[in-house]
Design a protein around this motif. Structure first.
Motif, PDB file in Angstrom:
ATOM      1  N   UNK A 111       0.176  -9.552   0.207  1.00 60.32           N
ATOM      2  CA  UNK A 111      -0.941 -10.422   0.553  1.00 60.32           C
ATOM      3  C   UNK A 111      -2.300  -9.753   0.438  1.00 60.32           C
ATOM      4  N   UNK A 112      -2.430  -8.818  -0.507  1.00 61.95           N
ATOM      5  CA  UNK A 112      -3.703  -8.113  -0.713  1.00 61.95           C
ATOM      6  C   UNK A 112      -4.183  -8.341  -2.143  1.00 61.95           C
ATOM      7  N   UNK A 113      -4.651  -9.553  -2.447  1.00 64.14           N
ATOM      8  CA  UNK A 113      -5.018  -9.870  -3.837  1.00 64.14           C
ATOM      9  C   UNK A 113      -6.190  -9.063  -4.365  1.00 64.14           C
ATOM     10  N   UNK A 114      -7.176  -8.746  -3.506  1.00 63.13           N
ATOM     11  CA  UNK A 114      -8.341  -7.973  -3.957  1.00 63.13           C
ATOM     12  C   UNK A 114      -7.950  -6.614  -4.503  1.00 63.13           C
ATOM     13  N   UNK A 115      -7.281  -5.779  -3.692  1.00 64.15           N
ATOM     14  CA  UNK A 115      -6.831  -4.476  -4.196  1.00 64.15           C
ATOM     15  C   UNK A 115      -5.875  -4.597  -5.382  1.00 64.15           C
ATOM     16  N   UNK A 116      -5.028  -5.637  -5.387  1.00 60.21           N
ATOM     17  CA  UNK A 116      -4.093  -5.818  -6.497  1.00 60.21           C
ATOM     18  C   UNK A 116      -4.839  -6.054  -7.803  1.00 60.21           C
ATOM     19  N   UNK A 117      -5.878  -6.896  -7.783  1.00 55.99           N
ATOM     20  CA  UNK A 117      -6.666  -7.170  -8.983  1.00 55.99           C
ATOM     21  C   UNK A 117      -7.410  -5.921  -9.447  1.00 55.99           C
ATOM     22  N   UNK A 118      -7.921  -5.142  -8.497  1.00 49.14           N
ATOM     23  CA  UNK A 118      -8.621  -3.908  -8.854  1.00 49.14           C
ATOM     24  C   UNK A 118      -7.672  -2.928  -9.552  1.00 49.14           C
ATOM     25  N   UNK A 119      -6.477  -2.771  -8.975  1.00 51.38           N
ATOM     26  CA  UNK A 119      -5.503  -1.845  -9.568  1.00 51.38           C
ATOM     27  C   UNK A 119      -5.027  -2.353 -10.929  1.00 51.38           C
TER      28      UNK A 119
END
Length: 329
Positions: free
Chosen positions: A214-222
């Protein structure tokens, strides 16, 4: 006092090494050649592709040597053996003669299967070089670590698979490298994660962990960083599919009230991984997992050629998985 075990006789025998996993096949051949050489040090060794056994070459190789008292013959790529030599090879395999150590290597598949079936029917000893299933890889890594005397537990073995991927040759090389760099030390998961930081599959699974959690921001960055550094898009869809399938199996099996070991076998993960799945299960529903898997299947097709911009397809995938995560339990 335990009885001394005598080395198994290799001359006068034939072994069929069969299966697609080339590393295991190579090791089986190497062990047999080493055993034969230990028994007859001056034995003549010949490794030959089956396709090159034309005319009387096979008969010459297996009929004895003018220059050595014994012969070690390895026939590689048996699938390509000319059909007119099938009977000769079968005859030699059944009765190699006391001065011949014969090894036949077949990579699996349908080509040449008729000969393989006849060899099996003749009870020629068989060494299976089968592909290791994805869920069995951590256990294989643990075995490889023991074989090379590298201290490594289940969690570290799983971390190495996540870091390096599913290729046995790469995993074996990684275990050897870790053992060399940390000789005498016990290798842990955090050590592996630091050591292989930036490797393709580490990045892919990091993306999967973030979006599943449930961490879309960090996932998109990575994801953007991974793609910028050359990670293949298909690795991302593969990591997500693996994570979702494991979670889906856990959600289906947890109500059966199985013991931890039984539950781990049912789901296809090491027991320590159940804690992560239990944590994820609190915020995921079976319907959400199913929806996310459909999104992964679509994205996988897109990154393999169905879409003009695979990077955009992966960004849309992460958003779709995040929406699936929000599906009511």
């Amino acid at each position: 006092m335990a009885a001394r075990r005598e080395p198994q006789q290799t001359f006068g025998t034939c072994v069929l090494v069969h299966g697609p996993e080339s590393l295991l096949a190579e090791r089986a051949v190497a062990e047999r050649v080493a055993a034969a050489r230990s028994q007859v040090p001056d034995a003549e060794l010949t490794k030959v592709p089956a396709l090159d056994l034309e005319g009387n070459r096979f008969a010459e190789l297996t009929g004895g040597s003018l220059f050595a008292s014994a012969s070690i013959v390895v026939v590689e790529d048996l699938a390509n053996l000319p059909q007119e030599l099938f009977d000769a090879v079968l005859t030699a395999a059944k009765d190699p003669g006391e001065h011949l150590c014969l090894t036949l290597v077949h990579g699996g598949g349908q080509k040449g299967k008729g000969l393989v079936d006849k060899l099996k029917k003749a009870k020629v000893p068989l060494v299976e070089a089968v592909a290791v299933k994805a869920w069995e890889l951590p256990k294989w890594v643990e075995g490889e670590a023991r074989r090379t005397r590298v201290g490594m537990d289940q969690e570290a073995a799983q971390a190495l698979v996540d870091a390096v991927g599913h290729d046995l040759r790469a995993l074996a090389a990684a275990v050897a490298q870790l053992g060399s760099d940390w000789e005498g030390e016990r290798v842990t998961a955090p050590m592996i994660q630091r050591y292989f930081a930036g490797r393709a599959d580490v990045t892919s699974f990091a993306v999967a962990d973030d979006i599943m959690g449930g961490r879309p921001g960090p996932a998109l960055e990575k994801l953007r960083w991974a793609l910028a550094t050359g990670v293949a898009p298909v690795l991302v869809t593969s990591a997500l599919a693996s994570s979702l399938r494991g979670l889906g199996k856990y959600l289906d099996a947890r109500s059966a009230r199985l013991a931890q070991g039984e539950l781990a076998r049912e789901v296809g993960v090491p027991p320590w991984k159940l804690k992560d799945l239990s944590r994820l299960s609190r915020s995921w529903s079976p319907q959400g997992v199913s929806q996310a898997l459909r999104a992964v299947a679509l994205a996988d097709a897109q990154v393999k050629g169905a879409a003009s911009d695979p990077h955009f397809a992966l960004e849309q995938l992460l958003l779709a998985v995040d929406r699936a995560h929000a599906v009511a339990r």
